[in-house]
Enzyme design. Sequence first.
Site, PDB file in Angstrom:
ATOM      1  N   GLY A  14       0.840  -1.137   0.071  1.00  0.00           N
ATOM      2  CA  GLY A  14      -0.101  -0.029   0.033  1.00  0.00           C
ATOM      3  C   GLY A  14       0.964   1.276  -0.124  1.00  0.00           C
ATOM      4  O   GLY A  14       0.475   2.295   0.413  1.00  0.00           O
ATOM      5  N   GLY A  15       1.896   1.329  -0.930  1.00  0.00           N
ATOM      6  CA  GLY A  15       2.972   2.390  -0.793  1.00  0.00           C
ATOM      7  C   GLY A  15       2.784   3.207  -1.989  1.00  0.00           C
ATOM      8  O   GLY A  15       3.372   4.330  -2.196  1.00  0.00           O
ATOM      9  N   SER A  17       0.084   5.657  -1.840  1.00  0.00           N
ATOM     10  CA  SER A  17      -0.590   6.971  -1.401  1.00  0.00           C
ATOM     11  C   SER A  17      -0.686   6.693   0.041  1.00  0.00           C
ATOM     12  O   SER A  17      -0.062   5.871   0.768  1.00  0.00           O
ATOM     13  CB  SER A  17      -1.950   6.692  -1.762  1.00  0.00           C
ATOM     14  OG  SER A  17      -2.848   5.687  -1.412  1.00  0.00           O
ATOM     15  N   GLY A  18      -1.106   7.949   0.531  1.00  0.00           N
ATOM     16  CA  GLY A  18      -1.140   8.062   1.975  1.00  0.00           C
ATOM     17  C   GLY A  18      -0.187   7.995   2.953  1.00  0.00           C
ATOM     18  O   GLY A  18       1.310   8.215   2.457  1.00  0.00           O
ATOM     19  N   ILE A  19      -0.387   7.155   3.963  1.00  0.00           N
ATOM     20  CA  ILE A  19       0.734   6.678   5.012  1.00  0.00           C
ATOM     21  C   ILE A  19       1.856   6.200   4.103  1.00  0.00           C
ATOM     22  O   ILE A  19       2.977   6.259   4.412  1.00  0.00           O
ATOM     23  CB  ILE A  19       0.283   6.218   6.054  1.00  0.00           C
ATOM     24  CG1 ILE A  19      -0.672   6.980   7.057  1.00  0.00           C
ATOM     25  CG2 ILE A  19       1.205   5.296   6.888  1.00  0.00           C
ATOM     26  CD1 ILE A  19      -1.389   6.355   8.068  1.00  0.00           C
ATOM     27  N   GLY A  20       1.638   5.107   3.332  1.00  0.00           N
ATOM     28  CA  GLY A  20       2.715   4.343   2.893  1.00  0.00           C
ATOM     29  C   GLY A  20       3.486   5.014   1.840  1.00  0.00           C
ATOM     30  O   GLY A  20       4.746   4.773   1.881  1.00  0.00           O
ATOM     31  N   SER A 138      -4.212   0.287  14.325  1.00  0.00           N
ATOM     32  CA  SER A 138      -5.066   1.814  14.282  1.00  0.00           C
ATOM     33  C   SER A 138      -5.512   1.832  15.940  1.00  0.00           C
ATOM     34  O   SER A 138      -5.409   0.794  16.663  1.00  0.00           O
ATOM     35  CB  SER A 138      -6.394   1.217  13.477  1.00  0.00           C
ATOM     36  OG  SER A 138      -7.266   2.554  13.596  1.00  0.00           O
ATOM     37  N   TYR A 151     -13.818  -3.579  10.917  1.00  0.00           N
ATOM     38  CA  TYR A 151     -12.623  -2.870  10.753  1.00  0.00           C
ATOM     39  C   TYR A 151     -11.793  -2.973  12.099  1.00  0.00           C
ATOM     40  O   TYR A 151     -10.701  -3.379  12.192  1.00  0.00           O
ATOM     41  CB  TYR A 151     -12.723  -1.667  10.313  1.00  0.00           C
ATOM     42  CG  TYR A 151     -11.458  -0.611  10.281  1.00  0.00           C
ATOM     43  CD1 TYR A 151     -10.484  -0.730   9.244  1.00  0.00           C
ATOM     44  CD2 TYR A 151     -11.120   0.331  11.308  1.00  0.00           C
ATOM     45  CE1 TYR A 151      -9.202  -0.057   9.181  1.00  0.00           C
ATOM     46  CE2 TYR A 151     -10.014   0.916  11.048  1.00  0.00           C
ATOM     47  CZ  TYR A 151      -9.088   1.011  10.185  1.00  0.00           C
ATOM     48  OH  TYR A 151      -7.888   1.579  10.028  1.00  0.00           O
TER      49      TYR A 151
END
Length: 250
Positions: A14-15, A17-20, A138, A151
């Site tokens: 998941g690199g 976008s966002g945190i990744g 989380s 989740y």
Amino acid sequence: MTEKLAGKVALITGGNSGIGLATAQRFVESGAYVFITGRRQDSLDAAVEKIGKNVTAIRGDVSNLTDLDRVVAIVEQEQGRLDVLFANAGSVEFAPLGSITEKHFDKIFNTNVKGLLFTVQKALPLLTEGASIILNASISSIKGAQALSVYSATKAAVRSFARNWTLDLKERKIRVNAISPGIVPTPGYNLMGLSEEQVQKFVESQTSKIPLERVGTPDEIAKAVVFLASDDSSFVNGIELFIDGGMAQI
């Protein structure tokens, strides 16, 4: 910037976008070579352009074990090892009790639990002695949230993985830690089915619950991941690091 990860090889799921993506940028700036994965080729291409150097993008879905095999094979072919693994890819959708479907359950668990587990397991042969594994959990691992029970359950499982794998991998001196971000707006918020206006209202409704009176940024999370990936955290093992402005701590 000090190259705390000089010479290290890292994989971030998941690199794109966002945190990744923020973490991939920090890793490269810190001296690492990074492999990133994501499901959308256009997003991966944009991420590679933004990172600029020392990065390889591999299209794949972590919930698909064939895709994971291909990711690991490419890493092995190009670099032959992994020093850092950031299992970051995740999925989130709202569904209150009473309207939870099997499809919803399977989608969230297949990505957040099954996908994360097999990402780590399939990467094990490439991980060097003393490597660092970071799992993205989380604050939902300990804090209830309306319509997010499935989740939240997946993130509690991620926290449990960190504890147990710390013991499973102790002979190889591999450290396993989890991070638990708080409210950090990313493109993933839009994937929950929320409009930009709804995301903004959600963020505003949560800000008053955060002692720092603001939400976090992907880069703030990335800096914590760099710490856990580097030798600065050489005696940090099995923890859940909350990066939430104090939201889940009071």
